[in-house]
Design an enzyme around this catalytic site. Structure first.
Site, PDB file in Angstrom:
ATOM      1  N   GLY A 152      20.428  69.165  28.912  1.00  0.00           N
ATOM      2  CA  GLY A 152      19.544  67.996  28.948  1.00  0.00           C
ATOM      3  C   GLY A 152      20.242  66.738  29.430  1.00  0.00           C
ATOM      4  NE  ARG A 153      25.457  66.594  25.765  1.00  0.00           N
ATOM      5  CZ  ARG A 153      24.999  67.616  25.062  1.00  0.00           C
ATOM      6  NH1 ARG A 153      23.719  67.701  24.762  1.00  0.00           N
ATOM      7  NH2 ARG A 153      25.826  68.555  24.627  1.00  0.00           N
ATOM      8  CE  LYS A 163      15.569  67.902  17.967  1.00  0.00           C
ATOM      9  NZ  LYS A 163      15.774  68.799  19.104  1.00  0.00           N
ATOM     10  CD  GLU A 219      22.337  65.347  22.514  1.00  0.00           C
ATOM     11  OE1 GLU A 219      22.090  65.749  23.659  1.00  0.00           O
ATOM     12  OE2 GLU A 219      21.449  64.914  21.757  1.00  0.00           O
ATOM     13  CE  LYS A 228      17.871  73.475  28.926  1.00  0.00           C
ATOM     14  NZ  LYS A 228      19.305  73.391  28.714  1.00  0.00           N
ATOM     15  CG  HIS A 257      28.121  34.021  26.517  1.00  0.00           C
ATOM     16  ND1 HIS A 257      28.724  32.783  26.493  1.00  0.00           N
ATOM     17  CD2 HIS A 257      28.250  34.485  27.778  1.00  0.00           C
ATOM     18  CE1 HIS A 257      29.170  32.499  27.713  1.00  0.00           C
ATOM     19  NE2 HIS A 257      28.907  33.519  28.505  1.00  0.00           N
ATOM     20  CD  GLU A 309      11.280  62.588  19.063  1.00  0.00           C
ATOM     21  OE1 GLU A 309      11.161  63.787  19.435  1.00  0.00           O
ATOM     22  OE2 GLU A 309      12.172  62.213  18.281  1.00  0.00           O
TER      23      GLU A 309
END
Ligand code: F6P
Length: 539
Positions: A263-264, A502, A349, A202, A380, A208
């Site tokens: 974003g999410r 950040k 978030e 965005k 399990h 990253e």
């Protein structure tokens, strides 16, 4: 912990009244002879059904929870979001993910949204048909989505979930981590001549994503792709097209999203380009249609029959009144493998906040920890703790009634496990029952084979995993987040909590890589870590 709303204190009193009641008694024929409990607490919406009956709720609980939703202004906040008001005041933005799937011509930004979607569809069709070729004329066989957070988790989750609808001509890959291992594991096995990279960000400034994008660019060039032909291998998705062009992607290859898409909440926008390439524009429209079905349900169904409202308010019941720290999402579906990690970002978030909308701090708990793993695997591993541990973890089971693969005889086993787990969580095993099982020879076993039961679960039912039902399922959780944010009086659409790390990360990186570093600016622990890493990096 308190909230000034009248229904909140009524719920506190109500909690004291029912906290020791046992769900197994509510289900017992003596109390529910017909029986009707399952039917009374099962609701449908957007093509999905939700059985809330194995929750610690009765009619009075639901009435009070709905009252709390009303008092908190859930409907007002919902309508403000749909109509494009600035519901994200700390960033001065609307949150219009619902507009991305709206069909009404008067929906906000409708023409703009349709135009971008048409551009995506044209491109996706060209890639899918083989008309779009790489620099040596070969068709595209690998699509690598480079993005992180909302620019990765949604598309990755959906493409994995709808693998049965994916074109066999193209493999989809997702790279997010700045750990070079993530990109390397993908590019070491693919042919650059057949690869398309979609850089999704965005902001187009995320460390990253930019690091991976630059390495990917170098990889193409090192393998002989002329700079002039990079346009055949790179497209960008961003709300910051100028930065994308600066990176070197042709303007025609930029797909836009907008600042009013969080974003999410963005997989419905051009961020979903990798989804569209995988399943085709028609199926992508089905995904949007499913989300729109849930939007309509959320917008119009009465609160007491409204799935996002009920899911959200029952979550509040456990978080704020029972004090549950976390809740588990257990999809009994390998296809939904990435749903829990997608929901972690969506919920945590969005609602992991301490400041209210009015700037004061909350004095009640907000977001629960969201975690999960597909069933039956979880059974399990950690289900032991869910059954007999000392912490109550409410669970959302998700069951898909018909399989999307040909191994049909697995399916009854899968569903049986899902339903049996919710039954076991509810029923538990009493001392008397345990004694019968242990028998007279092994009385010492009794405490070990007793189960407290009364552990709350919701079972969401999906008829079949289609693009449409998946769209509805995702939108259900999106709206659940808004419902909870309204009650907690927080902004679910910003994410200031990711900023500090950040900023400090940039300082630490400079100190790690500079020729000489004055690590005294850091605390002694961080300074020592940097010193050790500097030594290792020099080796
Ligand atoms: O750091 C958090 C975050 O901003 C998320 O909210 C977002 O989804 C992710 O990073 C990626 O951001 P972008 O799409 O701008 O690269």
């Amino acid at each position: 912990m308190t909230n000034p709303l009248p229904a909140w204190s009524a719920l506190q009193t109500h909690y004291e009244q029912i906290r020791n009641e046992q769900m197994r008694d509510w289900f017992a024929p003596a109390n529910d002879p017909a029986p009707t409990r399952a039917e009374r607490y099962t609701y449908a919406g957007g093509g999905l059904a939700a059985d809330f009956s194995k929750n610690r709720i009765n009619d009075a609980t639901l009435k009070l929870l709905v009252q709390l939703a009303q008092e908190a202004g859930v409907e007002k906040r919902r309508d403000a979001m749909f109509t494009g008001e600035v519901v994200n005041p700390t960033e001065g933005r609307a949150a219009l993910h619902t507009a991305l799937r709206a069909t009404e011509p008067n929906a906000p930004f409708h023409a703009q949204i349709l135009a971008e979607k048409a551009k995506m569809a044209k491109f996706a069709d060209a890639v899918r048909s083989g008309a779009w070729t790489g620099y040596t004329g070969k068709r595209i066989r690998h699509v690598v989505n480079i993005g992180i957070g909302g620019s990765d988790l949604g598309p990755k989750m959906v493409v994995h979930a709808l693998q049965h609808l994916e074109t066999p001509e193209i493999s989809s890959h997702f790279v997010s981590n700045v750990d070079g291992a993530d990109l390397w594991r993908v590019i070491e096995g693919i042919d650059p001549e057949e690869t398309l990279a979609i850089i999704v960000s965005k902001t187009f400034t995320t460390l990253e994503t930019m690091t991976n994008a630059h390495s990917m660019r170098d990889w193409f060039i090192q393998h002989g792709c002329p700079e002039s032909a990079l346009a055949k291998h790179f497209v960008g998705v961003s709300a910051n097209p100028a930065e994308v062009v600066k990176f070197g992607i042709a303007r025609d290859n930029v797909f836009e999203m907008w600042d009013w898409v969080g974003g999410r909440y963005s997989l419905w926008s051009a961020v979903g380009l990798s989804i569209m390439i995988a399943i085709g524009p028609q199926q992508f429209d089905e995904l949007l249609a499913g989300a729109h079905d849930m939007d309509e349900h959320f917008r119009t169904a009465p609160l007491e029959k409204n799935l996002p409202v009920l899911l959200g308010m029952i979550g509040i019941w456990y978080r704020n009144f029972f004090g549950s720290q976390s809740y588990l999402v257990a999809p009994y579906s390998e296809a939904l493998h990435y749903l829990p990690s997608y929901l972690q970002q969506l919920e945590m978030e969005s609602n992991g906040k301490q400041a209210r909308l009015d700037g004061k701090f909350v004095d009640y708990a907000t977001s629960a920890i969201t975690w999960g793993e597909p069933g039956t695997n979880g059974q399990h591993a950690f289900f032991q703790m869910l059954h007999q541990g000392t912490t109550i973890v409410p669970i959302d089971f998700i069951a898909v009634l018909t399989p999307e693969h040909p191994l049909a005889d697995h399916h009854p086993k899968l569903l049986a496990n899902c339903f049996a787990q919710s039954e076991a969580m509810m029923l538990g095993r009493t001392e008397e029952e345990a004694k019968k099982i242990a028998g007279p020879d092994k009385p010492e076993l009794v405490p070990h084979i007793m189960f407290p039961g009364n552990r709350p679960t919701t079972t969401l039912l999906v008829d079949a995993l289609t693009a449409r039902s998946l769209g509805a399922l995702i939108a259900l959780y999106e709206h659940k987040v808004l419902v909870q944010a309204s009650v907690w009086n927080i902004n679910p659409f910003d994410q200031w909590g990711v900023e500090l790390g950040k900023i400090l990360g940039k300082v630490v990186e400079a100190d790690l890589t500079a020729a000489s570093a004055d690590v005294k600016t850091h605390d002694s622990s961080t300074a020592a870590l940097i010193a050790r890493a500097r030594a290792a990096l020099k080796r």
